[in-house]
Design an enzyme around this catalytic site. Structure first.
Site, mmCIF file in Angstrom:
data_model
loop_
_atom_site.group_PDB
_atom_site.id
_atom_site.type_symbol
_atom_site.label_atom_id
_atom_site.label_comp_id
_atom_site.label_asym_id
_atom_site.label_seq_id
_atom_site.Cartn_x
_atom_site.Cartn_y
_atom_site.Cartn_z
ATOM 1 C CG HIS A 129 -1.870 -1.122 1.297
ATOM 2 N ND1 HIS A 129 -2.841 -1.320 0.353
ATOM 3 C CD2 HIS A 129 -1.983 -2.144 2.189
ATOM 4 C CE1 HIS A 129 -3.542 -2.417 0.672
ATOM 5 N NE2 HIS A 129 -3.030 -2.930 1.780
ATOM 6 C CG HIS A 158 -6.232 -6.024 0.678
ATOM 7 N ND1 HIS A 158 -7.144 -5.561 1.610
ATOM 8 C CD2 HIS A 158 -5.012 -5.654 1.115
ATOM 9 C CE1 HIS A 158 -6.477 -4.941 2.577
ATOM 10 N NE2 HIS A 158 -5.195 -4.981 2.296
#
Lengths: 332, 332
Positions: free
Chosen positions: A58, A219
């Protein structure tokens, strides 16, 4: 999968090394654990310490939000996987200042388990008090608010908590304000193209060339609907409908707008998206107090974005106005 | 092509609108021309004004570098196409302060023609003195330095020129220092995947699934060599060999390192790339004075990145240390 990496098994260690080399004035390692990183810019007023963390992939989150006015330390997980309790405990021990540590993480099973275990370990073994705020801003992920995932809105919770800590508040007050920030925050995401997991080379989800997925998690968790790709205006209308139907944002409210790119979506598109978000807010007479447009919490090279609103009261405004200094997230 | 836009013919106007809505405290329109945008944060010490510009599609460049310590105005072109002389003249008229205007742009035929024409027009029609620094940092684009394209290194030239202007220097001195910054700067890029032009839907270049292009320009101009994709370490070695063989960077020199993502390359990869850049610099005993890692001058959703070095003397150090405040480029 086309990635500019070395060994897929070493991406986390190598990205951490590359980050620390770039910004040595912001962050350091600790001998306690190699996945535990500690900030170097702590406001002397700050009593309570802030610990953030989650899976890697991330970037610049979560490592990039250790800095002045933000987090004091970060526990680094594998790609899209929670850090184990051991580095969380290590960071806790290193950053606690005798006034307790606030954990901020997303509402995912692995993070819940590992942060709760770390909390028990530090309270019993190290006698350090902890509290937690669990990000759950993604309205697309469940009708039940307690089951919702945390996505880009966590950035605003970090900023709020960091400011409250810099104001010198105690653990319960910092937790209360950060929880209020979280409770006032709603997001929704769109997926356009997958990212690829370095070790398996597998895409995070499947979409046809003309498709997008509304409500996709960061995700690659399934969203509400796969549709043919729509215009920015039509797409943002669907997202804002879902965010606004929560009933949280009303006429004359002040809000923060966060348009977060997931990785491969261009800045040009993010600005066009912001124009559409703004048109809907103006039509509802909701005031934009501050805007953040960029790639703040990504999913490697995933295509897509999310829109986040946070409703502000006077306390939250003072937190949003408080300066921060992280390598790629600064406000003066 | 999968883009979150509305009408492909309106992307420039819509991205400008979305940007101005997000950051109204930084930038405004002028009635003189719709592609002419003016900064709102000017240091009172500044005599000389700085004008930047070029094609769109490089967001946050160039619009995003109008701010305190950086540019005073920007002329906005179509996607990957120079602005015409008219908005350049409009910005010049609006930002000049009686002390002249420095133009900074990249070494492309269209930009050269249009900025030179604007310069003649403003000198004759408006009696405003201008000077120019033309970015040509891309070592892969030609053996002849005067033929080289300008790529990410221009960011460092903006920062240097902005600082010199804030120091209150006159036009010739600001130009001289900015030219020195440009002369001390070398870059090289790598392409991994193309971007798509909104109006045609065509890719900016063609590559096989396992290929990369070494030396690719940031509009997709051909590079030196297409090869099968290599590791970050091997790739950076080739890039750094080409940069270092210029003979500009020597033992004990202080340099700025800029690792610039073109759009779709993940931050994770950029940090790993930075680790490899740093290993080569350390082996040569070249000191990294400051690092910038991120998506500063993109090519929409192009996959790839560039590495830039700028050699510092004491003057350039003082410019690099000078604070800047742009929406997504701040230093305190």
């Amino acid at each position: 999968m086309k990635k500019m990496i070395n060994n897929p098994d070493h991406v986390i260690e190598e990205l951490m090394e590359g980050y620390i080399i770039a910004y040595p004035e912001y962050i350091r390692r600790t001998e306690l654990h190699q996945r535990a990183l500690i900030g170097k810019k702590r406001n002397p007023n700050r009593k309570v310490s802030i610990l953030i963390g989650g899976g890697s992939g991330h970037e610049p989150a979560f490592i990039g939000y250790v800095g002045a006015g933000m987090a004091d330390g970060v526990a680094v997980g594998n790609i899209f996987a929670s850090p184990s309790p051991i580095p969380i405990q290590a960071v806790t021990k290193e950053i606690h200042n005798g006034h307790g540590v606030l954990y901020i993480y997303g509402n995912y099973a692995g993070d819940l388990m590992n942060f709760e275990m770390a909390s028990e370990m530090t309270e019993i073994e190290d006698e350090i008090q902890t509290a937690a705020v669990i990000g759950n801003d993604d309205v697309a992920s469940s009708k039940d608010i307690d089951d919702r995932r945390g996505i880009a809105g966590e950035l605003l919770v970090y900023k709020t908590a960091g400011a409250a800590a810099d104001f010198g508040y105690d653990l319960e007050e910092v937790r209360r304000i950060a929880q209020q920030a979280n409770d006032n925050t709603r997001s929704m995401g769109i997926g356009l193209s997958p990212c690829y997991l370095p070790q398996t080379g597998k895409p995070s989800f499947d979409l046809e060339d003309n498709e997008m997925e509304i409500g996709l998690g960061h995700h690659g968790e399934p969203g509400i609907e796969k549709t043919t790709i729509r215009t920015a205006k039509e797409t943002v209308q669907v997202m804002m409908q879902n965010i606004l139907k929560e009933g949280l944002y009303k006429e004359n409210d002040d809000v923060v707008v966060l348009v977060n790119g997931l990785g491969a979506t261009s800045q040009m598109e993010l600005f066009i998206i912001n124009k559409e978000v703004d048109a809907i807010l103006k039509a509802r007479k909701i005031n934009t107090y501050k805007s953040y447009i960029g790639n703040f919490i990504t999913s490697m090279e995933m295509g897509g974005f999310s829109v986040t609103l946070m409703k502000l009261d006077e306390t939250l405004k003072s937190c949003i106005d408080h300066p921060v200094d992280c390598p790629n997230f600064k406000e003066v």
